[in-house]
Design an enzyme around this catalytic site. Structure first.
Site, PDB file in Angstrom:
ATOM      1  N   HIS A 268      -6.804 -68.674  -0.752  1.00  0.00           N
ATOM      2  CA  HIS A 268      -8.061 -68.198  -1.380  1.00  0.00           C
ATOM      3  C   HIS A 268      -8.616 -69.357  -2.206  1.00  0.00           C
ATOM      4  O   HIS A 268      -8.919 -70.406  -1.673  1.00  0.00           O
ATOM      5  CB  HIS A 268      -7.714 -66.944  -2.191  1.00  0.00           C
ATOM      6  CG  HIS A 268      -8.887 -66.151  -2.682  1.00  0.00           C
ATOM      7  ND1 HIS A 268     -10.171 -66.342  -2.252  1.00  0.00           N
ATOM      8  CD2 HIS A 268      -8.947 -65.125  -3.580  1.00  0.00           C
ATOM      9  CE1 HIS A 268     -10.966 -65.485  -2.864  1.00  0.00           C
ATOM     10  NE2 HIS A 268     -10.261 -64.742  -3.681  1.00  0.00           N
ATOM     11  N   HIS A 307     -12.478 -68.774   7.973  1.00  0.00           N
ATOM     12  CA  HIS A 307     -12.851 -67.832   6.920  1.00  0.00           C
ATOM     13  C   HIS A 307     -12.775 -66.433   7.493  1.00  0.00           C
ATOM     14  O   HIS A 307     -13.118 -66.219   8.654  1.00  0.00           O
ATOM     15  CB  HIS A 307     -14.278 -68.125   6.443  1.00  0.00           C
ATOM     16  CG  HIS A 307     -14.582 -67.517   5.122  1.00  0.00           C
ATOM     17  ND1 HIS A 307     -14.943 -66.206   4.979  1.00  0.00           N
ATOM     18  CD2 HIS A 307     -14.534 -68.040   3.870  1.00  0.00           C
ATOM     19  CE1 HIS A 307     -15.126 -65.951   3.702  1.00  0.00           C
ATOM     20  NE2 HIS A 307     -14.877 -67.040   3.006  1.00  0.00           N
ATOM     21  N   ASP A 363     -14.448 -74.662   0.533  1.00  0.00           N
ATOM     22  CA  ASP A 363     -13.425 -75.490  -0.101  1.00  0.00           C
ATOM     23  C   ASP A 363     -13.220 -76.839   0.556  1.00  0.00           C
ATOM     24  O   ASP A 363     -12.531 -77.697   0.016  1.00  0.00           O
ATOM     25  CB  ASP A 363     -12.082 -74.750  -0.105  1.00  0.00           C
ATOM     26  CG  ASP A 363     -12.112 -73.590  -1.073  1.00  0.00           C
ATOM     27  OD1 ASP A 363     -12.648 -73.783  -2.168  1.00  0.00           O
ATOM     28  OD2 ASP A 363     -11.629 -72.514  -0.724  1.00  0.00           O
TER      29      ASP A 363
HETATM   30  N1  ACO Z   1      -6.181 -74.006  10.801  1.00  0.00           N
HETATM   31  C1  ACO Z   1      -5.691 -73.728  12.030  1.00  0.00           C
HETATM   32  N2  ACO Z   1      -5.782 -72.540  12.635  1.00  0.00           N
HETATM   33  C2  ACO Z   1      -6.413 -71.560  11.972  1.00  0.00           C
HETATM   34  C3  ACO Z   1      -6.954 -71.745  10.685  1.00  0.00           C
HETATM   35  C4  ACO Z   1      -6.827 -73.029  10.103  1.00  0.00           C
HETATM   36  N3  ACO Z   1      -7.326 -73.278   8.899  1.00  0.00           N
HETATM   37  N4  ACO Z   1      -7.517 -70.594  10.287  1.00  0.00           N
HETATM   38  C5  ACO Z   1      -7.331 -69.725  11.254  1.00  0.00           C
HETATM   39  N5  ACO Z   1      -6.668 -70.294  12.293  1.00  0.00           N
HETATM   40  C6  ACO Z   1      -6.352 -69.667  13.576  1.00  0.00           C
HETATM   41  C7  ACO Z   1      -5.232 -68.646  13.449  1.00  0.00           C
HETATM   42  O1  ACO Z   1      -3.971 -69.238  13.687  1.00  0.00           O
HETATM   43  C8  ACO Z   1      -5.617 -67.657  14.500  1.00  0.00           C
HETATM   44  O2  ACO Z   1      -5.260 -68.164  15.788  1.00  0.00           O
HETATM   45  P1  ACO Z   1      -4.703 -67.158  16.928  1.00  0.00           P
HETATM   46  O3  ACO Z   1      -5.748 -66.083  17.065  1.00  0.00           O
HETATM   47  O4  ACO Z   1      -4.535 -68.001  18.117  1.00  0.00           O
HETATM   48  O5  ACO Z   1      -3.399 -66.625  16.373  1.00  0.00           O
HETATM   49  C9  ACO Z   1      -7.141 -67.623  14.470  1.00  0.00           C
HETATM   50  O6  ACO Z   1      -7.511 -68.928  13.989  1.00  0.00           O
HETATM   51  C10 ACO Z   1      -7.721 -66.548  13.567  1.00  0.00           C
HETATM   52  O7  ACO Z   1      -7.191 -66.715  12.272  1.00  0.00           O
HETATM   53  P2  ACO Z   1      -6.767 -65.557  11.297  1.00  0.00           P
HETATM   54  O8  ACO Z   1      -5.620 -66.033  10.477  1.00  0.00           O
HETATM   55  O9  ACO Z   1      -6.634 -64.275  12.046  1.00  0.00           O
HETATM   56  O10 ACO Z   1      -8.057 -65.443  10.409  1.00  0.00           O
HETATM   57  P3  ACO Z   1      -8.128 -64.715   9.020  1.00  0.00           P
HETATM   58  O11 ACO Z   1      -9.508 -64.189   8.926  1.00  0.00           O
HETATM   59  O12 ACO Z   1      -7.008 -63.753   8.835  1.00  0.00           O
HETATM   60  O13 ACO Z   1      -7.859 -65.908   7.979  1.00  0.00           O
HETATM   61  C11 ACO Z   1      -8.205 -67.631   6.425  1.00  0.00           C
HETATM   62  C12 ACO Z   1      -8.854 -66.505   7.234  1.00  0.00           C
HETATM   63  C13 ACO Z   1      -7.062 -67.070   5.573  1.00  0.00           C
HETATM   64  C14 ACO Z   1      -9.249 -68.226   5.482  1.00  0.00           C
HETATM   65  C15 ACO Z   1      -7.660 -68.702   7.400  1.00  0.00           C
HETATM   66  O14 ACO Z   1      -8.717 -69.204   8.193  1.00  0.00           O
HETATM   67  C16 ACO Z   1      -6.942 -69.837   6.675  1.00  0.00           C
HETATM   68  O15 ACO Z   1      -5.763 -69.698   6.367  1.00  0.00           O
HETATM   69  N6  ACO Z   1      -7.668 -70.984   6.412  1.00  0.00           N
HETATM   70  C17 ACO Z   1      -7.086 -72.070   5.674  1.00  0.00           C
HETATM   71  C18 ACO Z   1      -7.085 -71.772   4.189  1.00  0.00           C
HETATM   72  C19 ACO Z   1      -8.470 -71.848   3.596  1.00  0.00           C
HETATM   73  O16 ACO Z   1      -9.226 -72.782   3.801  1.00  0.00           O
HETATM   74  N7  ACO Z   1      -8.788 -70.833   2.783  1.00  0.00           N
HETATM   75  C20 ACO Z   1     -10.044 -70.782   2.045  1.00  0.00           C
HETATM   76  C21 ACO Z   1     -10.856 -69.622   2.451  1.00  0.00           C
HETATM   77  S1  ACO Z   1     -12.393 -69.673   1.608  1.00  0.00           S
HETATM   78  C22 ACO Z   1     -12.058 -68.991   0.094  1.00  0.00           C
HETATM   79  O17 ACO Z   1     -11.144 -68.250  -0.120  1.00  0.00           O
HETATM   80  C23 ACO Z   1     -12.939 -69.376  -0.978  1.00  0.00           C
END
Ligand code: ACO
Length: 428
Positions: A268, A307, A363
């Site tokens: 987050h 996201h 971010d």
């Molecule tokens: N790097 C690589 N792969 C990713 C990333 C990433 N940053 N984010 C998502 N994926 C992949 C997942 O592995 C998944 O792949 P799959 O379907 O083959 O298993 C697919 O993309 C969908 O991802 P989910 O995890 O289902 O997406 P969710 O909506 O649950 O997660 C989140 C969103 C937590 C922000 C995620 O994208 C993440 O962890 N990003 C990195 C951390 C980050 O930048 N967070 C800041 C968010 S903005 C904020 O809070 C202000």
């Protein structure tokens, strides 16, 4: 004429139910009438992490994640970032309308004159370990404020509520700055009420006894815009936490400490800290392809990408990229920027990221700007929490004024053991 309802057939019983649709949503409680036997609990929906559950009606923030749209109270984030300032956006977010000049002056005056914290708060912060994480200090100190304002527990009195709102918005920069000075072993600098919100914050961070200290106006404006971008983002993890805690009628300081704790996590608000650590680890543009390979092999995440809501370029990331150029003209270019740009270039051309709609989020670039401005990475989540205070409080007020809300209490699907008799220790 189309009927605004959903017809559900329960194939276990052959019975059909009609469930009203309002705002493209059904009321989960309407599912409870779907039963096999009269004595059944009734149907529930299963939604871990609330991916498809609206927990409230809201009039504060609108996001269209597919189109990359973000608006506060109907105003596009791009226009607010360009034409407004943080204090005005705070008023808009809190009260729903842009202020008149007089309303603005009164609001600004109130915030400006509540920046000081009780001396005991300062002593409390001094008691933290020399290397305490600034965000941990921030969370604990916000919680501690409730001990100074016991009237804050009177959450049903709008006037008492407004008093705490002003206090919190005004004092979070002071607490944030004290946490920074503490982690640097520097004396705390008291607020200067001659200065505006972001200028005062920069002064409390930087001042070392100069009588002619003046914050850099370009950096102050850049920080102000960054604050605008972070004011609210509807029902995210931290805001949902604020509402869940607030729903038990806790005081706003306790609720906000919980919201800030949620924001601290690396998935987050802690993500920009994680982005910076990732960029430092990559170290050089030439290492980017190998790093991306590791992400695709699922060895790690590309922090600052993806996201829950945006499946397009985060509109805040676009604005931040523009601010970066202005800041770097003042501070000099951050070498991390080249690594970030290369990561973005490769990721946006790669099917792994494109097919999953993974774009830079807010971010991805904010950390690079904060670092160029001289902030240590540990301060990044604190910088997020300052403006988000406004969003948390606006959402908290909305919750308290919403008759449909009750104490938050999700259900579960129990899959544990059925009843069994206790076995004495000697017989196990
Ligand atoms: N790097 C690589 N792969 C990713 C990333 C990433 N940053 N984010 C998502 N994926 C992949 C997942 O592995 C998944 O792949 P799959 O379907 O083959 O298993 C697919 O993309 C969908 O991802 P989910 O995890 O289902 O997406 P969710 O909506 O649950 O997660 C989140 C969103 C937590 C922000 C995620 O994208 C993440 O962890 N990003 C990195 C951390 C980050 O930048 N967070 C800041 C968010 S903005 C904020 O809070 C202000």
């Amino acid at each position: 004429m189309t009927k605004e309802s959903l017809t559900i057939t329960d194939n276990r019983t052959g019975k059909t139910y009609e469930v009203p649709i309002e705002h493209d949503t059904i009321n989960a409680m309407d599912l409870r009438k779907i039963k096999v036997n009269e004595g059944d609990f009734g149907m529930m929906s299963y939604d871990p992490a609330f991916k498809n559950t609206a927990s409230t009606k809201s009039t504060i923030t609108y996001i269209d994640g597919d189109k990359g749209i973000l608006r506060y109270r109907g105003y596009p984030i791009e226009q607010l970032a360009e034409e407004s300032n943080f204090i005005e956006v705070a008023y808009l977010t809190m009260f729903g309308e842009l202020p008149t000049q007089q309303q603005y002056n009164e609001w600004e005056y109130e915030i400006r004159h509540h920046t000081f914290v009780h001396e005991n708060i300062k002593q409390l912060m001094e008691a933290f370990r020399y290397d305490a994480h600034p965000m941990s200090m921030f969370i604990s100190t916000v919680a501690a404020l409730s001990t100074y304002y016991p009237e804050a527990r009177n959450i049903s009195d709008p006037q008492a509520r407004m008093k705490q709102i002003v206090r919190l918005i005004a004092k979070v920069p002071t607490i944030a700055a004290f946490s920074y000075r503490h982690s640097r072993g520097l004396p705390y600098v008291y607020p200067d009420n001659n200065l505006g919100y972001t200028e005062n914050f920069l002064a409390m961070l930087d001042k070392m006894g100069q009588t002619d200290y003046a914050p850099n106006p370009i950096l102050a404006r850049a920080l102000d815009v960054l604050f605008i971008l972070h004011v609210d983002h509807e029902q995210n993890c931290g805001t949902a936490t604020m509402r869940v805690i607030g729903s038990s009628h806790s005081d706003p300081y306790s609720s906000m400490a919980g919201a800030a704790a949620a924001l601290f996590g690396p998935l987050h608000g802690g993500a920009n800290e994680a982005v910076l650590r990732m960029l430092v680890e990559i170290g050089d543009v030439k290492n980017v392809p190998d790093f991306v390979k590791g992400v695709k092999n699922r060895e790690r995440l590309l922090m600052g990408f993806g996201h829950r809501v945006y499946k397009n370029y985060d509109p805040r990331a676009k604005i931040i990229k523009r601010i970066a150029d202005e800041v770097f003209e003042t501070t000099g270019r951050n070498p991390m920027l080249d690594i970030a740009l290369e990561l973005e270039r490769i990721a946006l051309e790669d099917d792994f990221f494109v097919s999953r709609n993974l774009y830079p989020n807010v971010d991805f670039y904010s950390g690079i700007i904060y670092q160029a401005m001289g902030f240590p990475v540990a301060m990044f989540p604190v910088l997020f929490a300052i403006p988000r205070t406004v969003g948390w409080l606006a959402q908290w007020v909305e919750l308290l004024e919403d008759d449909a809300q009750k104490i938050a209490r999700p259900r579960q699907i129990y899959l544990g053991k059925d009843t069994r008799d206790f076995v004495p220790m000697k017989s196990r």
